[in-house]
Motif scaffolding. Structure first.
Motif, PDB file in Angstrom:
ATOM      1  N   ILE A  48       0.778  -1.068  -0.198  1.00 37.21           N
ATOM      2  CA  ILE A  48      -0.017   0.256  -0.444  1.00 37.21           C
ATOM      3  C   ILE A  48       0.845   1.173  -0.041  1.00 37.21           C
ATOM      4  O   ILE A  48       0.504   2.387  -0.484  1.00 37.21           O
ATOM      5  CB  ILE A  48      -1.410  -0.456   1.271  1.00 37.21           C
ATOM      6  CG1 ILE A  48      -1.997  -1.109   1.150  1.00 37.21           C
ATOM      7  CG2 ILE A  48      -1.722   1.483   1.775  1.00 37.21           C
ATOM      8  CD1 ILE A  48      -2.597  -1.560   2.060  1.00 37.21           C
ATOM      9  N   ALA A  51       2.289   1.333  -3.211  1.00 36.95           N
ATOM     10  CA  ALA A  51       1.142   2.208  -4.556  1.00 36.95           C
ATOM     11  C   ALA A  51       0.859   3.743  -4.078  1.00 36.95           C
ATOM     12  O   ALA A  51       0.214   4.900  -5.694  1.00 36.95           O
ATOM     13  CB  ALA A  51      -0.464   0.974  -4.484  1.00 36.95           C
ATOM     14  N   LYS A  55       2.343   7.155  -6.818  1.00 34.74           N
ATOM     15  CA  LYS A  55       1.366   8.955  -6.945  1.00 34.74           C
ATOM     16  C   LYS A  55       1.854   9.560  -6.595  1.00 34.74           C
ATOM     17  O   LYS A  55       1.528  11.044  -7.285  1.00 34.74           O
ATOM     18  CB  LYS A  55      -0.331   8.411  -6.454  1.00 34.74           C
ATOM     19  CG  LYS A  55      -0.998   8.826  -6.631  1.00 34.74           C
ATOM     20  CD  LYS A  55      -1.124   9.239  -8.154  1.00 34.74           C
ATOM     21  CE  LYS A  55      -2.678   9.983  -8.329  1.00 34.74           C
ATOM     22  NZ  LYS A  55      -3.314   9.926  -9.774  1.00 34.74           N
ATOM     23  N   ALA A 119      -9.645   7.098  -6.250  1.00 35.35           N
ATOM     24  CA  ALA A 119      -9.752   6.300  -7.424  1.00 35.35           C
ATOM     25  C   ALA A 119      -8.760   5.559  -6.476  1.00 35.35           C
ATOM     26  O   ALA A 119      -8.960   3.612  -6.368  1.00 35.35           O
ATOM     27  CB  ALA A 119     -10.028   6.614  -9.009  1.00 35.35           C
ATOM     28  N   LEU A 120      -7.453   6.306  -6.148  1.00 34.31           N
ATOM     29  CA  LEU A 120      -6.543   5.368  -5.382  1.00 34.31           C
ATOM     30  C   LEU A 120      -7.431   4.296  -4.462  1.00 34.31           C
ATOM     31  O   LEU A 120      -6.658   3.318  -4.202  1.00 34.31           O
ATOM     32  CB  LEU A 120      -5.272   5.815  -5.909  1.00 34.31           C
ATOM     33  CG  LEU A 120      -3.747   5.314  -4.451  1.00 34.31           C
ATOM     34  CD1 LEU A 120      -3.663   3.963  -5.075  1.00 34.31           C
ATOM     35  CD2 LEU A 120      -2.935   6.082  -5.004  1.00 34.31           C
ATOM     36  N   ALA A 122     -10.241   4.066  -3.270  1.00 36.59           N
ATOM     37  CA  ALA A 122     -10.774   2.667  -3.155  1.00 36.59           C
ATOM     38  C   ALA A 122      -9.944   2.098  -3.338  1.00 36.59           C
ATOM     39  O   ALA A 122     -11.125   1.217  -3.108  1.00 36.59           O
ATOM     40  CB  ALA A 122     -11.504   3.134  -4.775  1.00 36.59           C
ATOM     41  N   ILE A 123      -9.350   1.655  -4.139  1.00 37.89           N
ATOM     42  CA  ILE A 123      -8.518   0.247  -4.594  1.00 37.89           C
ATOM     43  C   ILE A 123      -7.291  -0.128  -3.408  1.00 37.89           C
ATOM     44  O   ILE A 123      -7.939  -1.016  -2.986  1.00 37.89           O
ATOM     45  CB  ILE A 123      -7.382   0.675  -5.510  1.00 37.89           C
ATOM     46  CG1 ILE A 123      -8.158   0.776  -7.133  1.00 37.89           C
ATOM     47  CG2 ILE A 123      -6.286  -0.952  -5.755  1.00 37.89           C
ATOM     48  CD1 ILE A 123      -7.024   1.321  -7.755  1.00 37.89           C
ATOM     49  N   GLU A 124      -7.386   0.827  -2.874  1.00 34.72           N
ATOM     50  CA  GLU A 124      -6.118   0.471  -1.816  1.00 34.72           C
ATOM     51  C   GLU A 124      -7.226  -0.074  -0.044  1.00 34.72           C
ATOM     52  O   GLU A 124      -7.101  -0.517   0.464  1.00 34.72           O
ATOM     53  CB  GLU A 124      -5.144   1.471  -1.027  1.00 34.72           C
ATOM     54  CG  GLU A 124      -4.282   1.363  -2.344  1.00 34.72           C
ATOM     55  CD  GLU A 124      -3.618   0.366  -2.481  1.00 34.72           C
ATOM     56  OE1 GLU A 124      -3.090  -0.806  -1.694  1.00 34.72           O
ATOM     57  OE2 GLU A 124      -3.291  -0.032  -3.903  1.00 34.72           O
ATOM     58  N   LYS A 127      -8.139  -3.548   0.221  1.00 36.76           N
ATOM     59  CA  LYS A 127      -7.099  -4.457   1.515  1.00 36.76           C
ATOM     60  C   LYS A 127      -6.382  -4.179   3.119  1.00 36.76           C
ATOM     61  O   LYS A 127      -6.815  -4.830   3.708  1.00 36.76           O
ATOM     62  CB  LYS A 127      -5.579  -3.840   0.574  1.00 36.76           C
ATOM     63  CG  LYS A 127      -5.588  -4.683  -0.573  1.00 36.76           C
ATOM     64  CD  LYS A 127      -4.349  -3.723  -1.819  1.00 36.76           C
ATOM     65  CE  LYS A 127      -5.288  -4.021  -3.482  1.00 36.76           C
ATOM     66  NZ  LYS A 127      -3.747  -3.003  -3.933  1.00 36.76           N
TER      67      LYS A 127
END
Length: 142
Positions: A48, A51, A55, A119-120, A122-124, A127
């Motif tokens: 995480i 990621a 960014k 968006a980022l 929401a992906i992480e 997890k």
């Protein structure tokens, strides 16, 4: 540095607190299953952090390199409590609280984030919620 990148750097710092705490805790607990779990959860935090750092760097900013004072204080507090009681139980309890702190920080950031950062996150976030749930279940089993 713009607000979004500041926000991501704060999340990197908070997540790094969790990563460091898990790495420290796995050397302090005796139970090998806990050690394996803590190693897995530290690794999840590493992914995480990577990621989020990508960014920040893509926006020509420097990703945060450290954690927070609150994270260091929690680790010190936990070490002290563990010496006075059951280390496995104390670390599980405190790491679950750390998971709550991380998830709350991501949820707060998500609601105020710009679309590309949202968006980022929401992906992480799923997890992180999975990590939080693993710790909640573990704490309930103790």
């Amino acid at each position: 540095m713009n607000q979004s990148m500041n926000q991501l750097n704060e999340l990197i710092e908070i997540t790094r607190d969790g990563q460091h705490f898990y790495q420290h805790a796995l050397t302090e607990v005796k139970d090998t299953e806990l050690q394996h779990l803590f190693r897995d959860l530290a690794q999840a935090k590493t992914h995480i952090i990577q990621a989020l750092s990508v960014k920040v760097a893509a926006n020509h900013q420097q990703p945060a390199q450290g954690g927070t004072l609150a994270g260091s204080m929690r680790e010190l507090y936990t070490d002290t409590r563990a010496r006075l009681g059951d280390p496995d139980k104390v670390y599980v309890e405190q790491l679950e609280q750390m998971e709550d702190r991380i998830v709350q920080a991501f949820e707060d950031a998500l609601s105020a984030a710009e679309p590309d950062v949202r968006a980022l996150l929401a992906i992480e976030l799923p997890k992180l919620r999975a990590c939080q749930e693993r710790m909640r279940k573990l704490r309930g089993d103790l």
